[in-house]
Design a protein around this motif. Structure first.
Motif, PDB file in Angstrom:
ATOM      1  N   ASP A  71     -23.485 -17.778  34.279  1.00 20.24           N
ATOM      2  CA  ASP A  71     -25.210 -17.735  33.867  1.00 20.24           C
ATOM      3  C   ASP A  71     -26.051 -18.638  33.453  1.00 20.24           C
ATOM      4  O   ASP A  71     -25.238 -19.645  33.039  1.00 20.24           O
ATOM      5  CB  ASP A  71     -24.966 -16.434  33.635  1.00 20.24           C
ATOM      6  CG  ASP A  71     -24.782 -14.931  33.453  1.00 20.24           C
ATOM      7  OD1 ASP A  71     -24.394 -14.415  34.905  1.00 20.24           O
ATOM      8  OD2 ASP A  71     -24.336 -14.386  32.927  1.00 20.24           O
ATOM      9  N   TYR A  72     -27.214 -18.590  34.275  1.00 21.68           N
ATOM     10  CA  TYR A  72     -27.388 -20.150  34.431  1.00 21.68           C
ATOM     11  C   TYR A  72     -29.375 -19.896  33.929  1.00 21.68           C
ATOM     12  O   TYR A  72     -29.697 -18.595  34.300  1.00 21.68           O
ATOM     13  CB  TYR A  72     -27.662 -20.769  35.655  1.00 21.68           C
ATOM     14  CG  TYR A  72     -26.430 -21.686  35.261  1.00 21.68           C
ATOM     15  CD1 TYR A  72     -26.106 -22.615  35.224  1.00 21.68           C
ATOM     16  CD2 TYR A  72     -25.948 -21.479  36.302  1.00 21.68           C
ATOM     17  CE1 TYR A  72     -24.997 -23.854  35.481  1.00 21.68           C
ATOM     18  CE2 TYR A  72     -24.396 -21.791  37.152  1.00 21.68           C
ATOM     19  CZ  TYR A  72     -24.114 -22.960  36.180  1.00 21.68           C
ATOM     20  OH  TYR A  72     -23.176 -23.860  36.823  1.00 21.68           O
ATOM     21  N   TYR A  73     -29.807 -20.002  32.907  1.00 23.48           N
ATOM     22  CA  TYR A  73     -31.106 -20.455  32.800  1.00 23.48           C
ATOM     23  C   TYR A  73     -32.421 -20.700  33.530  1.00 23.48           C
ATOM     24  O   TYR A  73     -31.964 -21.619  34.227  1.00 23.48           O
ATOM     25  CB  TYR A  73     -31.487 -20.723  30.958  1.00 23.48           C
ATOM     26  CG  TYR A  73     -30.995 -20.590  29.558  1.00 23.48           C
ATOM     27  CD1 TYR A  73     -32.028 -19.292  28.841  1.00 23.48           C
ATOM     28  CD2 TYR A  73     -30.178 -21.795  29.429  1.00 23.48           C
ATOM     29  CE1 TYR A  73     -30.478 -19.721  27.896  1.00 23.48           C
ATOM     30  CE2 TYR A  73     -29.561 -20.918  27.866  1.00 23.48           C
ATOM     31  CZ  TYR A  73     -29.675 -19.616  27.718  1.00 23.48           C
ATOM     32  OH  TYR A  73     -29.193 -19.152  26.225  1.00 23.48           O
ATOM     33  N   GLU A  74     -33.501 -19.586  33.873  1.00 30.72           N
ATOM     34  CA  GLU A  74     -33.923 -20.598  34.389  1.00 30.72           C
ATOM     35  C   GLU A  74     -34.904 -21.321  33.692  1.00 30.72           C
ATOM     36  O   GLU A  74     -36.012 -21.028  33.111  1.00 30.72           O
ATOM     37  CB  GLU A  74     -34.786 -18.885  35.649  1.00 30.72           C
ATOM     38  CG  GLU A  74     -34.124 -18.311  36.857  1.00 30.72           C
ATOM     39  CD  GLU A  74     -35.067 -16.923  36.973  1.00 30.72           C
ATOM     40  OE1 GLU A  74     -36.239 -17.651  36.851  1.00 30.72           O
ATOM     41  OE2 GLU A  74     -34.291 -16.701  37.727  1.00 30.72           O
ATOM     42  N   ALA A  75     -35.179 -22.525  34.373  1.00 28.82           N
ATOM     43  CA  ALA A  75     -36.569 -23.565  33.799  1.00 28.82           C
ATOM     44  C   ALA A  75     -37.612 -23.121  34.196  1.00 28.82           C
ATOM     45  O   ALA A  75     -38.548 -23.021  35.617  1.00 28.82           O
ATOM     46  CB  ALA A  75     -36.250 -24.649  34.756  1.00 28.82           C
ATOM     47  N   SER A  76     -38.570 -22.742  33.248  1.00 32.79           N
ATOM     48  CA  SER A  76     -39.759 -21.877  33.495  1.00 32.79           C
ATOM     49  C   SER A  76     -40.711 -23.536  33.829  1.00 32.79           C
ATOM     50  O   SER A  76     -40.913 -24.021  32.514  1.00 32.79           O
ATOM     51  CB  SER A  76     -40.326 -21.814  32.208  1.00 32.79           C
ATOM     52  OG  SER A  76     -40.310 -22.191  30.815  1.00 32.79           O
ATOM     53  N   ASP A  77     -41.762 -23.421  34.821  1.00 35.31           N
ATOM     54  CA  ASP A  77     -42.665 -23.909  34.879  1.00 35.31           C
ATOM     55  C   ASP A  77     -42.290 -25.146  34.703  1.00 35.31           C
ATOM     56  O   ASP A  77     -43.029 -26.564  34.340  1.00 35.31           O
ATOM     57  CB  ASP A  77     -44.156 -24.181  33.712  1.00 35.31           C
ATOM     58  CG  ASP A  77     -44.722 -22.378  33.706  1.00 35.31           C
ATOM     59  OD1 ASP A  77     -44.308 -22.062  34.738  1.00 35.31           O
ATOM     60  OD2 ASP A  77     -44.877 -22.354  32.074  1.00 35.31           O
ATOM     61  N   ALA A  78     -41.196 -26.163  35.495  1.00 31.29           N
ATOM     62  CA  ALA A  78     -40.932 -27.273  36.085  1.00 31.29           C
ATOM     63  C   ALA A  78     -41.663 -28.033  36.963  1.00 31.29           C
ATOM     64  O   ALA A  78     -41.739 -28.831  36.373  1.00 31.29           O
ATOM     65  CB  ALA A  78     -38.601 -26.976  36.901  1.00 31.29           C
ATOM     66  N   GLY A  79     -42.061 -27.478  37.636  1.00 26.95           N
ATOM     67  CA  GLY A  79     -42.953 -27.997  38.384  1.00 26.95           C
ATOM     68  C   GLY A  79     -42.400 -29.068  39.535  1.00 26.95           C
ATOM     69  O   GLY A  79     -42.958 -30.099  40.128  1.00 26.95           O
ATOM     70  N   ARG A  80     -40.906 -29.400  40.013  1.00 26.88           N
ATOM     71  CA  ARG A  80     -40.550 -30.155  39.942  1.00 26.88           C
ATOM     72  C   ARG A  80     -38.766 -29.891  40.650  1.00 26.88           C
ATOM     73  O   ARG A  80     -38.533 -28.495  40.007  1.00 26.88           O
ATOM     74  CB  ARG A  80     -40.284 -31.918  39.633  1.00 26.88           C
ATOM     75  CG  ARG A  80     -39.235 -31.463  39.031  1.00 26.88           C
ATOM     76  CD  ARG A  80     -39.469 -32.968  37.960  1.00 26.88           C
ATOM     77  NE  ARG A  80     -38.275 -33.489  37.197  1.00 26.88           N
ATOM     78  CZ  ARG A  80     -37.348 -33.388  36.732  1.00 26.88           C
ATOM     79  NH1 ARG A  80     -36.793 -32.668  37.306  1.00 26.88           N
ATOM     80  NH2 ARG A  80     -36.952 -34.031  34.940  1.00 26.88           N
ATOM     81  N   GLU A  81     -38.127 -30.479  41.725  1.00 28.39           N
ATOM     82  CA  GLU A  81     -36.544 -30.634  41.824  1.00 28.39           C
ATOM     83  C   GLU A  81     -35.809 -30.741  40.414  1.00 28.39           C
ATOM     84  O   GLU A  81     -35.838 -31.339  40.263  1.00 28.39           O
ATOM     85  CB  GLU A  81     -36.423 -30.280  43.358  1.00 28.39           C
ATOM     86  CG  GLU A  81     -36.491 -29.564  44.582  1.00 28.39           C
ATOM     87  CD  GLU A  81     -36.203 -28.369  44.677  1.00 28.39           C
ATOM     88  OE1 GLU A  81     -34.971 -28.448  44.433  1.00 28.39           O
ATOM     89  OE2 GLU A  81     -36.734 -27.071  45.195  1.00 28.39           O
ATOM     90  N   LEU A  82     -34.794 -29.768  40.030  1.00 24.03           N
ATOM     91  CA  LEU A  82     -33.825 -30.199  39.180  1.00 24.03           C
ATOM     92  C   LEU A  82     -33.126 -30.900  39.807  1.00 24.03           C
ATOM     93  O   LEU A  82     -32.960 -30.976  40.877  1.00 24.03           O
ATOM     94  CB  LEU A  82     -33.715 -28.776  38.125  1.00 24.03           C
ATOM     95  CG  LEU A  82     -34.124 -28.334  37.475  1.00 24.03           C
ATOM     96  CD1 LEU A  82     -35.456 -27.836  38.014  1.00 24.03           C
ATOM     97  CD2 LEU A  82     -33.701 -27.211  36.059  1.00 24.03           C
ATOM     98  N   THR A  83     -32.801 -32.038  39.023  1.00 24.79           N
ATOM     99  CA  THR A  83     -31.785 -32.979  39.922  1.00 24.79           C
ATOM    100  C   THR A  83     -29.801 -32.132  38.873  1.00 24.79           C
ATOM    101  O   THR A  83     -30.052 -31.120  38.583  1.00 24.79           O
ATOM    102  CB  THR A  83     -31.513 -33.995  38.183  1.00 24.79           C
ATOM    103  OG1 THR A  83     -31.352 -34.393  37.314  1.00 24.79           O
ATOM    104  CG2 THR A  83     -32.953 -34.711  38.869  1.00 24.79           C
ATOM    105  N   GLU A  84     -29.349 -33.139  40.115  1.00 22.53           N
ATOM    106  CA  GLU A  84     -27.544 -31.949  39.599  1.00 22.53           C
ATOM    107  C   GLU A  84     -27.013 -31.869  38.211  1.00 22.53           C
ATOM    108  O   GLU A  84     -26.499 -31.193  37.427  1.00 22.53           O
ATOM    109  CB  GLU A  84     -26.806 -33.113  40.812  1.00 22.53           C
ATOM    110  CG  GLU A  84     -25.413 -32.313  40.210  1.00 22.53           C
ATOM    111  CD  GLU A  84     -24.262 -32.996  41.537  1.00 22.53           C
ATOM    112  OE1 GLU A  84     -22.884 -32.553  41.143  1.00 22.53           O
ATOM    113  OE2 GLU A  84     -25.058 -34.298  41.957  1.00 22.53           O
ATOM    114  N   ILE A  85     -27.620 -33.315  37.498  1.00 23.77           N
ATOM    115  CA  ILE A  85     -27.373 -32.356  36.139  1.00 23.77           C
ATOM    116  C   ILE A  85     -27.772 -32.092  35.293  1.00 23.77           C
ATOM    117  O   ILE A  85     -27.707 -31.061  34.420  1.00 23.77           O
ATOM    118  CB  ILE A  85     -27.196 -34.070  35.355  1.00 23.77           C
ATOM    119  CG1 ILE A  85     -26.476 -34.551  33.676  1.00 23.77           C
ATOM    120  CG2 ILE A  85     -28.282 -34.517  35.214  1.00 23.77           C
ATOM    121  CD1 ILE A  85     -25.091 -34.588  33.786  1.00 23.77           C
TER     122      ILE A  85
END
Length: 454
Positions: free
Chosen positions: A53-67
């Motif tokens: 399971d993963y957390y969702e990044a709130s208000d990231a505003g951009r694509e997350l990197t692989e790491i």
């Protein structure tokens, strides 16, 4: 003998016949019996193969990197302070002897995966901007140069201003001091000069004329040459309508003036029957809220008492001066006040820039260190469990998993280190830029006023 042979032969035939029929009957029975089906057990999903399971990044505003996506994984049950090596070993005992490298890696990671999501979110949303909010000395504008401050000077031209002093009359000295003060004002200032007591004479017959007359003799920029020209022909003559001058000075202040200061230069008391204290309160209550500073020029005790009350009513100050030099000193002190205000603005801005920059740098460092520390702890525990599977459980693929956890730890550590360093550097440079802006602008304005004063 023949009979005996015949019997034996018959018996053999019977026996042979019976054996054949039995075999046939047995075969028929066997063929008729239904075949039993062998039930195969449905394979169940092992806990180590379940999707994490993963957390969702709130208000990231951009694509997350692989790491970053990897680091948003929810922590394992034996991560952080919950780590218990015996529980971990017992759980790993459920792995089959022929478990693959992938299965071993997933099993260990599902148990001890550290919780990186808060630090990762901090870096995802990290803003290295250094924002400082310090009210400028002239307050209601973003740029000091755009500020329109108005200085309204009310000059007493009553007969008593003709009194002789060492450097001429009181009126002469007041004019010189006013001109000196004007030269120190910011270039964007507006100025008005209103006189009173300049009509008629101090005789009773001219009281109505003199008390009813105040006049704006100058309106414009802080131009000492033009002000000198406007005051050149001014003569001290009549009575002292301070209250009327205060009531009419409101019309001298431009509507777009964001700040205004009224200076009253007088050597006496109100002699026309109006109430200057009430007029000062009324003027101070206007939307522009001017400050009324009273300059008592060689006044007696009675005049001092009155002028002090007028100043207090106008939220200003009373200053007693006895000569041209003291009058000029008063203007210089007013100008010094402006210099001090810019100095304070500069100091506060530089202080806040330092503090906010340091706060961001500390956040970047602490977040990076947390990620790096967790990656090292996770790797150390993984090594311990890999050794157990390899040395005690004798899982042949366990040894090959070490390099995977080593590479994982390196990637996470590098992410924490480089992201921390980049954000630290950005915060540092942004803080320096803002610090220099306050330093340079504050110094420029202070120096501008200094040169005009001295």
């Amino acid at each position: 003998m023949r009979k005996l042979m015949t019997f034996i032969c018959s018996a053999a035939i019977i026996l042979a016949g019976c054996g054949s029929d039995d075999k046939k009957e047995t075969s028929e029975k066997t063929d008729a019996a239904p075949k039993e089906e062998v039930k195969k057990e449905e394979p169940t999903e092992q806990w180590w193969n379940k999707e994490p399971d993963y957390y969702e990044a709130s208000d990231a505003g951009r694509e997350l990197t692989e790491i970053e996506n990897q680091l948003m994984r929810k922590p394992g049950p034996l991560s952080g302070d919950q780590y218990d090596v015996q529980k971990a070993k017992k759980k790993l005992d459920e792995l089959p002897k022929d478990a693959s490298k992938d299965e071993i890696e997933r099993a260990i990671l599902s148990l001890i995966h550290e919780d990186y999501h808060e630090e990762t979110e901090t870096f995802i949303k990290f803003d290295p901007s250094v924002n400082v909010d310090v009210s400028r000395p002239d307050e209601k504008t973003e740029e000091p140069a755009a500020k329109k401050s108005h200085f309204a000077i009310l000059l007493d031209a009553s007969g008593s201003m003709n009194a002789k002093n060492q450097n001429g009359t009181r009126m002469d000295e007041a004019k010189d001091a006013i001109n000196s003060f004007i030269e120190t004002l910011p270039g964007n200032s507006t100025l008005s000069i209103r006189v009173y007591g300049h009509k008629g004479s101090s005789a009773d017959k001219d009281k109505e004329l003199s008390c009813g007359a105040t006049e704006r003799i100058y309106e414009g920029g802080a131009d000492s040459a033009k002000v000198t020209e406007a005051m050149d022909k001014l003569e001290a003559k009549g009575w002292t309508p301070i209250g009327k001058a205060l009531s009419e000075t409101k019309s001298d202040i431009p509507e777009d003036a964001a700040a205004s200061i009224v200076y009253v230069v007088s050597d006496g008391i109100e002699t026309c029957g109006s109430d200057p204290v009430a007029e000062a309160k009324k003027l101070a209550g206007e939307g522009i809220q001017p400050i009324i500073n009273i300059i008592g020029f060689q006044v007696d005790n009675e005049a001092q008492t009155l002028l002090k009350k007028v100043a207090e009513a106008g939220n200003g100050e009373f200053s007693y001066v006895d000569s041209k030099q003291e009058l000029e000193k008063y203007w210089e002190e007013e100008y010094q006040r402006m210099m001090d205000a810019w100095d304070e603005w500069k100091a506060e801005g530089m202080k806040q820039a330092d503090e906010k920059s340091e706060e961001l740098m500390n956040l970047a460092t602490e977040t990076g260190n947390s990620i790096m520390d967790k990656s090292e702890l996770e790797f150390k525990r993984a090594e311990e469990l890999i050794a157990y599977l390899e040395e005690e459980r004798k899982l042949e693929n366990a040894g090959d998993v070490w390099s995977r956890f080593y590479d994982r730890q390196t990637d996470i550590w590098q992410y924490g280190y480089h992201t921390s360093t980049d954000n630290w550097q950005d915060s540092y440079h942004n803080g320096n830029d803002v610090w220099r802006e306050f330093y340079n602008e504050g110094n420029a304005k202070w120096t501008e006023y200094y040169h005009k004063t001295y």
